[in-house]
Design a protein around this motif. Structure first.
Motif, PDB file in Angstrom:
ATOM      1  N   ILE A 133     -11.104  70.287  18.100  1.00  0.00           N
ATOM      2  CA  ILE A 133     -12.113  70.288  19.156  1.00  0.00           C
ATOM      3  C   ILE A 133     -12.521  71.726  19.540  1.00  0.00           C
ATOM      4  N   ALA A 134     -13.837  71.942  19.645  1.00  0.00           N
ATOM      5  CA  ALA A 134     -14.361  73.181  20.229  1.00  0.00           C
ATOM      6  C   ALA A 134     -14.534  72.920  21.721  1.00  0.00           C
ATOM      7  N   PRO A 135     -14.086  73.835  22.582  1.00  0.00           N
ATOM      8  CA  PRO A 135     -14.180  73.603  24.037  1.00  0.00           C
ATOM      9  C   PRO A 135     -15.599  73.233  24.471  1.00  0.00           C
ATOM     10  N   GLN A 136     -16.598  73.821  23.819  1.00  0.00           N
ATOM     11  CA  GLN A 136     -17.996  73.552  24.205  1.00  0.00           C
ATOM     12  C   GLN A 136     -18.391  72.093  23.974  1.00  0.00           C
ATOM     13  N   LYS A 137     -17.611  71.352  23.177  1.00  0.00           N
ATOM     14  CA  LYS A 137     -17.985  69.969  22.866  1.00  0.00           C
ATOM     15  C   LYS A 137     -17.389  68.961  23.850  1.00  0.00           C
ATOM     16  N   THR A 144     -19.021  77.352  15.536  1.00  0.00           N
ATOM     17  CA  THR A 144     -18.019  77.679  16.555  1.00  0.00           C
ATOM     18  C   THR A 144     -16.636  77.743  15.916  1.00  0.00           C
ATOM     19  N   VAL A 145     -15.838  78.719  16.330  1.00  0.00           N
ATOM     20  CA  VAL A 145     -14.453  78.804  15.872  1.00  0.00           C
ATOM     21  C   VAL A 145     -13.646  77.673  16.502  1.00  0.00           C
ATOM     22  N   ILE A 146     -12.901  76.929  15.640  1.00  0.00           N
ATOM     23  CA  ILE A 146     -12.128  75.790  16.150  1.00  0.00           C
ATOM     24  C   ILE A 146     -10.638  75.893  15.834  1.00  0.00           C
ATOM     25  N   VAL A 173     -10.731  80.759  19.603  1.00  0.00           N
ATOM     26  CA  VAL A 173     -11.344  79.425  19.618  1.00  0.00           C
ATOM     27  C   VAL A 173     -12.504  79.434  20.606  1.00  0.00           C
TER      28      VAL A 173
END
Lengths: 375, 375
Positions: A91-95, B259-261, B335
């Motif tokens: 998971i990317a925090p932005q998602k 995005t870095v994950i 991340v």
């Protein structure tokens, strides 16, 4: 861009993606039986199919538990009734905002992660998560003995967000045969069960122990301690899977219909209107024992034309030639002849198309099932 | 699947296709100037762009002459006002009905072919055609001295369907530098002009002499006898074109925001949410002097992060690493960090997306230009 309602693939505009429903049905039944025998629930990955019609058939005719690779998939399949979804990309925090929006609508959406920074973001959003475990050095995940596993687990546990662990032995694609795949299945099982044990020993909950890849799912001998099995490409199969003996070439349910548009006889080339745009750039069999080029050539009825492959592609052109390179070995394929190309990698080939042209089991008219893409 | 109206790429859902409008404008102007200097008209190939907004900018702000690779492109661009279209993939007889339908609506659609069987089908449909000439052994086409050229030309001519000749030196992609590309440009010119001469000597009309590929179009020194120039990827450019010195890396107008994950520090891996689904499977730089993996990594503002490439991809995962493979050489990329990936092959990468997120020249909000696919 016409909507066909036809009794023969030869009436479709080419190139076109064909789906053999009977083969798909057999492939689905095969893995369902295995999961039953292994006493685990099945959570099919729908990233290959990206089709509501296919997904429903994977989960017994009604919307069931699925795995997805994008939030776009989660949204489409939730709208189609699937409310138990694992989003299996770190998971990317932005998602998290989109994840929360789906959960607020009633979707039991679970994410995966493999570091403390992600865990901190996830608990702030009150989203349940599985910790990704690295079972074979393939990609992401924490090793079961990494001290970060307990630290990450505790962050999730203390906020009520720890749901369990998951792993995927992607390296199983690089070895051939059921014995080698069973070894990878045992790697997956051991890593996931051992990580679950470490979390439980630390006083943390770990109800879900999820494993799987298409090769390991078909070869696993014992899944003691595992609660669910995942697999993605098994409903269609492809030349990569056939090349490592997970299926036979005749099990492959997906093909690209194409038309012969020219010849270079001195080179042994037959030109077709399926290039990489229709077949994808995937060369997944290049490192296998048998290199299938950009795909194996069949006649319009799906019978393999022995040793004919798509040896080269441009955007809308493919070059069909005999493995030997000798023109004399080529059958007569006049301009206008229809052929079908079996794909190296079903996920990549299907992604180039916006619909399945479904060859029905009963020989009735071809049906159109839409597929989607995007994120 | 949101429609963004944003002032920074960092607010877009990832992965997302970005288009730098300023760079595109400069690239378009560069080839327009060359065509003017060489006294040929330009017929841009819109197979890469597949966007009405981009196509209009290629033809001077109004719908102008274009080249297409599918009939779906012909239909979409005709509906957008482009009524002078070359369909530059060898015609399949089954497609002539759709060609006729477009022509009946007022579209001056011309097809290409390289054999008598196609010519027979085309004259029965009263569709004008160019004969494809093989200038470099790359793919289709008749050699200028092939006796079939005159036979095919006569079939077309006698029915009033012979429009001229065309060639494309696709092999120019395999050599590096303007001198080598100029040699291929001369191969194209000589083959096309010689074929046109042979047709005219046989008493057949040949008004159109069409040549081009992006490398040769930028390097040609003299196009005497040629009437029009074609090129496709020049408005965006990509790492393949930079690798053969047709452009600089800083001219590349297309990139994928990601995005870095996650990380695997012991391996020097940074995981991103752009896999082959967002980048394509294209490995077009693999055979070049510098192998860029699945793409070259930039920061969110488009500045190249020296020697960082996408070294591996799965469907929705990319692995970023340093060329040296040494983790210590990696910058700190937590991340959630946004990165931009420059593509190997703009045609293949753009094809994986349904829209351009356009970074405007004046720094205003990001615009969305739809793109389409299919056949």
């Amino acid at each position: 861009m016409m909507t066909p309602d036809l009794s023969s693939p030869a009436a479709l505009p080419t190139p076109a993606l064909l789906l053999d429903e009977e083969r798909m049905k057999q492939n689905i039944a095969r893995l369902a039986k295995r999961a039953e025998k292994l006493s685990v629930s099945l959570r099919p990955h729908v990233k290959t199919a990206k089709s509501v019609e296919v997904a429903r058939r994977l989960t017994g005719g009604v919307p069931g538990p699925i795995t997805v690779s994008t939030l776009a998939e989660a949204e489409v399949f939730f709208d189609a009734g699937h409310d138990d979804i694992l989003y299996a990309v770190g998971i990317a925090p932005q998602k998290l905002e989109r994840v929360q929006a789906l959960r607020a609508r009633g979707c039991a959406l679970v994410v995966i992660l493999d570091c403390e920074a992600q865990a901190q973001a996830v608990v702030q959003s009150d989203v349940p998560a599985l910790i990704e475990i690295d079972s074979d050095g393939h990609r992401g995940g924490l090793r079961p003995d990494d001290p970060a596993l307990i630290r990450t687990g505790r962050i999730l546990h203390d906020a009520g967000c720890l749901r369990g662990v998951m792993t995927h032995a992607g390296e199983s694609y690089t070895v051939r045969g059921a014995i080698a795949h069973a070894d990878f299945a045992e790697l997956e099982r051991k890593a996931a069960v051992s990580a679950a044990g470490a979390l439980r020993d630390a006083g943390l909950q770990c109800p879900v122990v999820s494993v799987g890849s298409t090769p390991t799912a078909h070869a696993a001998r014992d899944l003691t301690g595992v609660t669910e099995l995942r697999a993605g490409v098994y409903m269609f199969f492809d030349l990569v899977m056939a090349g490592i003996d997970v299926c036979a070439v005749d099990d492959i349910a997906l093909s690209v219909l194409t038309t012969v548009i020219g010849h270079q006889p001195t080179k042994g080339w037959t030109m077709i209107d399926a290039g990489w745009m229709a077949l994808s750039r995937d060369r997944g069999t290049a490192a296998q024992d048998v290199d299938q080029g950009y795909g194996l050539v069949c006649d319009v009825n799906g019978h393999v034309l022995r040793d004919l492959i798509v040896s080269s592609t441009n955007q809308e052109h493919g070059i069909v030639s005999h493995r030997s390179g000798v023109d004399g070995a080529m059958p007569d394929l006049p301009v206008g002849t229809f052929l079908r190309i079996l794909p190296n990698h079903a996920c990549a080939t299907a992604a180039q198309h916006d619909r399945y042209n479904v060859l029905p089991q009963d020989g009735g008219p071809i049906q159109t099932w839409p597929r989607f893409g995007g994120w």
